[in-house]
Design an enzyme around this catalytic site. Structure first.
Site, PDB file in Angstrom:
ATOM      1  CE  LYS A   9      -2.873  -0.631   3.665  1.00 36.87           C
ATOM      2  NZ  LYS A   9      -2.495   0.614   4.275  1.00 36.87           N
ATOM      3  CE  LYS A  42       6.594   5.599   7.142  1.00 34.68           C
ATOM      4  NZ  LYS A  42       6.466   6.754   6.262  1.00 34.68           N
ATOM      5  CE  LYS A  57       6.205   6.680  -0.378  1.00 34.79           C
ATOM      6  NZ  LYS A  57       5.457   6.898   0.857  1.00 34.79           N
ATOM      7  CB  THR A  75       1.545  12.446   7.807  1.00 33.09           C
ATOM      8  OG1 THR A  75       1.132  11.503   6.824  1.00 33.09           O
ATOM      9  CG2 THR A  75       3.004  12.187   8.151  1.00 33.09           C
ATOM     10  N   GLY A 126       9.968  22.302   6.266  1.00 29.89           N
ATOM     11  CA  GLY A 126       8.909  21.687   5.482  1.00 29.89           C
ATOM     12  C   GLY A 126       7.559  22.182   5.968  1.00 29.89           C
ATOM     13  CE1 TYR A 127       3.337  25.743   8.518  1.00 33.38           C
ATOM     14  CE2 TYR A 127       2.482  26.858   6.574  1.00 33.38           C
ATOM     15  CZ  TYR A 127       2.403  26.584   7.923  1.00 33.38           C
ATOM     16  OH  TYR A 127       1.396  27.133   8.688  1.00 33.38           O
ATOM     17  N   GLY A 128       4.415  21.559   4.190  1.00 31.07           N
ATOM     18  CA  GLY A 128       3.338  20.970   3.404  1.00 31.07           C
ATOM     19  C   GLY A 128       2.267  20.431   4.340  1.00 31.07           C
ATOM     20  CG  ASN A 129      -1.032  17.884   2.940  1.00 27.89           C
ATOM     21  OD1 ASN A 129      -1.610  18.951   2.933  1.00 27.89           O
ATOM     22  ND2 ASN A 129      -1.200  16.975   2.000  1.00 27.89           N
ATOM     23  N   GLY A 173       4.015  19.253   7.957  1.00 25.73           N
ATOM     24  CA  GLY A 173       4.518  20.300   8.828  1.00 25.73           C
ATOM     25  C   GLY A 173       3.451  21.280   9.260  1.00 25.73           C
TER      26      GLY A 173
END
Length: 411
Positions: free
Chosen positions: A68, A92, A104, A187, A214-217, A219
């Protein structure tokens, strides 16, 4: 200095398997993926020209269940990165108590240079050409450069190919297409839950300082939740640059600013900061939440944080980690810190298979229960084995995978 992410993953495998007493044949099998797909996607662009995109999918190990998650649309994607990410996803899932293997993949492309129509055609073409797929085989999910929108297109294409609805075949799709609420935030939310446990265990006081790369989803959500709990976010960096204010950033204002400008750069009341300077800041908690191999032997000595929460996949190289361990920096590994999305993707598949959907309160309560349990199990093994949290997480995961491989007669 090794910044190859697959070499980083194999180095951790070697160290953790020795500590766990994993037999050599299991290690040998886990040293390479079970399946690797590399395929070309020819596509006519809006201007009429033909482009050929390179695409990948790795099934790293499926001893615990169907593979997955994780499709990246990024311009620098290569096979070693995909293999490493597939391996980390295998670990994980095992750490998070998820009955699934690691998958992946993605496409070597800069999605910012695609029109909306081109992005949709590429997303649909990826699913058409993916050799193995489906709820019981391989369930792709979103990652860097992909989103709920691209996953909805992929689900629609998969269902058009097969002629029936199959909501469990694709993860990270919108709730409106039989996805799960809380998917895109999972996450960051999971990283927040783990961080709060670490804060409690280490006695870090409220008002402690946090620096975020990092300031995506991931962070953004983690920073929002930590700010709401009274912690001080003093620096944030994104792909365009960084900002710093030692007195703390107003996170609701920053979110509104980023929604408008698409970057943290030049946020009022801050000074510019580079990634390297951000890593060297005096702070309590450092959260690398972007890409792999950003803290390494050349910059690890400058790190002054008390704790590193690995919100990205493989942000600290083995060489960097050795230096940080000598400095007694507490590192909470990626396979634990950022497994929230993997856990909620498992919930999404369960909801899709049963046609029974949960509300956000239920999703987050079950996420918290699962990820806190994973943290406690990891911490217990670290104390029992007198080793790092990374090794402990891998020891627990490798033991689960090894037992399943043996039960199946693979070894």
């Amino acid at each position: 200095m090794s910044k190859n992410p697959f070499e980083t993953a194999l180095a951790t495998l070697a160290e953790a398997s020795e500590l766990a007493g994993i037999e050599p044949n299991v290690v040998k099998m886990l040293s390479q993926p079970k399946r690797v797909f590399e395929f070309a996607i020819p596509m006519k662009m809006d201007n009429g020209e033909l482009e050929i995109f390179t695409a990948y999918r790795v099934h790293y190990n499926d001893a615990l269940g169907q593979v997955k998650n994780g499709l990246r649309f990024v311009p620098n994607l290569d096979l070693d990165t995909v293999k490493a990410l597939g391996f980390w996803m295998t670990i994980k899932h095992a750490v998070g108590g998820i009955p699934a293997g690691g998958g992946k993949g993605g496409v070597r492309v800069d999605p910012s240079k695609l029109s909306e129509g081109e992005l949709e055609r590429l997303s649909r073409a990826y699913i058409r050409k993916l050799p193995m797929k489906g709820a019981w085989v391989d369930v792709p999910g979103a990652d860097i450069g992909t989103s709920a929108k691209t996953m909805a297109w992929m689900l629609d294409e998969y269902e058009e190919i097969n002629g029936f609805h199959s909501p469990a075949a694709i993860n990270d799709k919108p709730a409106e297409t039989s996805g799960t609420v809380g998917s895109m935030e999972a996450t960051g939310t999971g990283a927040f839950f783990v961080t709060m446990e670490v804060i409690k265990d280490l006695g870090i006081p409220k008002g402690a300082t946090v620096a975020l790369q990092g300031y995506g989803n991931v962070g953004r959500i983690a920073a929002r939740l930590l700010h709401q709990e009274g912690y001080k976010i003093i620096a944030v960096a994104d792909i365009h640059g960084g900002i710093h204010n030692p007195e703390g950033l107003d996170m609701p204002e920053l979110e509104a600013y980023v929604d408008e400008t698409r970057s943290v750069v030049d946020f009022p009341g801050t000074t510019p900061i580079t990634n390297e300077a951000l890593f060297a800041l005096e702070c309590d908690i450092l959260m690398p939440a972007a890409v792999q191999s950003v803290i390494h032997e050349d910059n690890a000595r400058q790190v002054k944080a008390r704790v590193i929460m690995e919100c990205a996949n493989g942000p600290v190289t083995p060489e960097g980690e050795k230096i940080l361990q000598e400095k007694q920096v507490h590192i909470v590994p990626d396979v634990l810190t950022n497994c929230g999305s993997a856990i909620v993707c498992a919930f999404e598949r369960t909801q899709g298979l049963t046609d029974s959907y949960w509300d956000l309160e239920t999703v987050n309560a079950r996420l918290k229960e699962r990820i806190v349990k994973a943290y406690r199990e990891t911490k217990a093994t670290a104390e029992a084995k007198h080793t790092s949290l990374r090794n402990a997480a891998w020891i627990n995961a490798l033991t689960k995978v090894s037992k399943s491989m043996k039960a199946r007669g693979w070894i």
